[in-house]
Scaffold this motif. Structure first.
Motif, short mmCIF file in Angstrom:
data_model
loop_
_atom_site.label_atom_id
_atom_site.label_comp_id
_atom_site.label_asym_id
_atom_site.label_seq_id
_atom_site.Cartn_x
_atom_site.Cartn_y
_atom_site.Cartn_z
N GLY A 146 0.80 -1.22 0.00
CA GLY A 146 0.00 0.00 0.00
C GLY A 146 0.83 1.27 0.00
O GLY A 146 0.62 2.16 -0.84
N VAL A 147 1.78 1.38 0.95
CA VAL A 147 2.62 2.57 1.00
C VAL A 147 3.43 2.70 -0.28
O VAL A 147 3.49 3.77 -0.90
CB VAL A 147 3.57 2.53 2.22
CG1 VAL A 147 4.57 3.69 2.17
CG2 VAL A 147 2.79 2.58 3.52
N GLY A 148 4.04 1.60 -0.70
CA GLY A 148 4.88 1.63 -1.89
C GLY A 148 4.13 2.01 -3.14
O GLY A 148 4.59 2.83 -3.95
N SER A 149 2.96 1.42 -3.32
CA SER A 149 2.17 1.70 -4.52
C SER A 149 1.80 3.17 -4.62
O SER A 149 1.93 3.81 -5.67
CB SER A 149 0.89 0.85 -4.52
OG SER A 149 1.18 -0.53 -4.64
N VAL A 150 1.30 3.75 -3.51
CA VAL A 150 0.92 5.15 -3.53
C VAL A 150 2.15 6.04 -3.68
O VAL A 150 2.11 7.04 -4.40
CB VAL A 150 0.12 5.53 -2.27
CG1 VAL A 150 -0.27 7.01 -2.31
CG2 VAL A 150 -1.14 4.67 -2.14
N ALA A 151 3.26 5.67 -3.02
CA ALA A 151 4.48 6.47 -3.13
C ALA A 151 4.96 6.55 -4.57
O ALA A 151 5.39 7.61 -5.06
CB ALA A 151 5.56 5.89 -2.23
N ILE A 152 4.91 5.42 -5.29
CA ILE A 152 5.33 5.43 -6.70
C ILE A 152 4.45 6.37 -7.51
O ILE A 152 4.94 7.20 -8.29
CB ILE A 152 5.27 4.01 -7.29
CG1 ILE A 152 6.32 3.11 -6.64
CG2 ILE A 152 5.51 4.05 -8.81
CD1 ILE A 152 6.15 1.64 -6.97
N ALA A 153 3.14 6.26 -7.34
CA ALA A 153 2.21 7.11 -8.09
C ALA A 153 2.44 8.59 -7.78
O ALA A 153 2.44 9.44 -8.69
CB ALA A 153 0.77 6.72 -7.77
N LEU A 154 2.66 8.92 -6.52
CA LEU A 154 2.91 10.30 -6.12
C LEU A 154 4.20 10.83 -6.73
O LEU A 154 4.22 11.90 -7.36
CB LEU A 154 3.02 10.39 -4.60
CG LEU A 154 1.73 10.50 -3.79
CD1 LEU A 154 2.02 10.29 -2.32
CD2 LEU A 154 1.06 11.85 -4.02
N LEU A 155 5.30 10.11 -6.53
CA LEU A 155 6.60 10.57 -6.98
C LEU A 155 6.67 10.68 -8.50
O LEU A 155 7.26 11.63 -9.04
CB LEU A 155 7.70 9.64 -6.45
CG LEU A 155 7.94 9.72 -4.94
CD1 LEU A 155 8.76 8.53 -4.47
CD2 LEU A 155 8.64 11.02 -4.57
#
Length: 328
Positions: free
Chosen positions: A161-170
């Motif tokens: 969850g954290v990783g997926s959203v972090a990728i999309a954000l960055l």
């Protein structure tokens, strides 16, 4: 309603139990705002609480669930009135205060954040604590001066969850993202979120060297332990790593070398007791800086009755992206 459905964790001499049951409203804890909960979500921390794999729950019996979105039903708090749409992340919810996997919650008004105007309760919980933590991590890297021109950003536990959203954000903010995952089969999924490069988790799980080859300007780590130690050893001069998780363990087998020889910063990210102004800024940023089409594509919805089984799957590493829990 005098009673409502809730997922309750309890503990006896025989061990921990968890069940979907009827909960009496009179047994809710003190608070100045009562919320009709509409959606929650499933975070890794929720999985730990539901399975008892880690002592997340500190008081029993406990309604599980660390975050929710819903509508204020009644309030004696000056900032909130019936009908207001609100979000709550953390503050001990599901740990020491009766939590989110229930049709009703009574909480302190000071814990609440107003739902962004262009975001539905379901969208907010598709983001959830995992996505809010990812945003806090991105903001921390920005404060540390890690801009896209500095170089690539490593994301560990990338399919979670954290990783997926972090990728999309960055990716939307213009960063080049390296995604580390133990599930190579998810490469297409991660590239679809915006990852420029995929590396296998095993590259970061060997015995960490004091200093390795400089590979990235910064990173967001949700794994901890040996993975974080390796990430730090390969961070470029003046880089920064935001640490926000412990899926791989709480230990950190590293040396001071990255800090005193390369000026690397290790930034701790706490989502539970995070001050209100930072929370509000994170949700403002999530409203504008996150491609919610990508979030929708990575999100699955389950019913409250399915939470217990899903908690076991997320701890086993079998969940990709985000899970929204429809409460009512």
């Amino acid at each position: 309603m005098a009673t409502f459905k809730a997922v309750v964790v309890d503990k006896t001499d025989a061990g921990q139990t968890v069940r979907l049951t009827d909960f009496d409203e009179k047994d809710l804890m003190d608070g100045d705002v009562t919320v009709a909960v509409e959606y929650s979500t499933l975070n890794y921390k929720d999985g730990l609480a539901l399975t008892g794999k880690s002592p997340v729950v500190r008081s029993f019996p406990m309604i599980a669930g660390i975050d929710f979105a819903g509508t204020v039903e009644s309030s004696s708090h000056p900032n909130w009135k019936p009908g207001d749409k609100v979000i709550l992340n953390g503050w001990g919810l599901g740990e020491t205060h009766l939590g989110a996997y229930a049709q009703k919650a009574r909480v302190k008004g000071d814990w609440l954040v107003r739902l962004p105007a262009r975001m539905s309760p379901r969208e907010a919980m598709a983001i959830g604590t995992a996505g809010y933590t990812a945003m806090l991590s991105v903001m921390a890297l920005e404060r540390a001066g890690i801009v896209p021109a500095r170089g690539s950003i490593i994301i560990t536990g990338a399919a979670g969850g954290v990783g997926s959203v972090a990728i999309a954000l960055l990716a939307k903010l213009g960063y080049s993202v390296i995604a580390s995952t133990g599930r190579p089969s998810e490469a297409d999924y991660l590239k679809g979120l915006g990852a420029a490069e995929i590396i296998e988790r095993k590259e970061l799980t060997g015995p960490p060297r004091a200093l390795g080859k400089e590979r990235w300007a910064g990173g967001i780590d949700a794994v901890g332990s040996t993975t974080l130690a390796n990430v730090l050893s390969m961070t470029r001069y003046g880089g920064a790593i935001a640490a926000c998780g412990l899926a791989g363990g709480m230990d950190l087998p590293t040396t001071v070398a990255p800090f005193i020889l390369r000026g690397v910063s290790l930034i701790g990210i706490d989502s539970v007791m995070c001050p209100l102004p930072l929370r509000q800024e994170a949700w403002r940023r999530l409203e504008t800086d996150l491609d919610r089409g990508k979030i929708a594509a990575m999100t699955n919805e389950i019913a409250l009755a399915d939470v217990i089984e899903a908690g076991a799957r997320i701890v086993a590493g079998e969940v990709r992206g985000r899970i929204v829990v429809k409460i009512r």
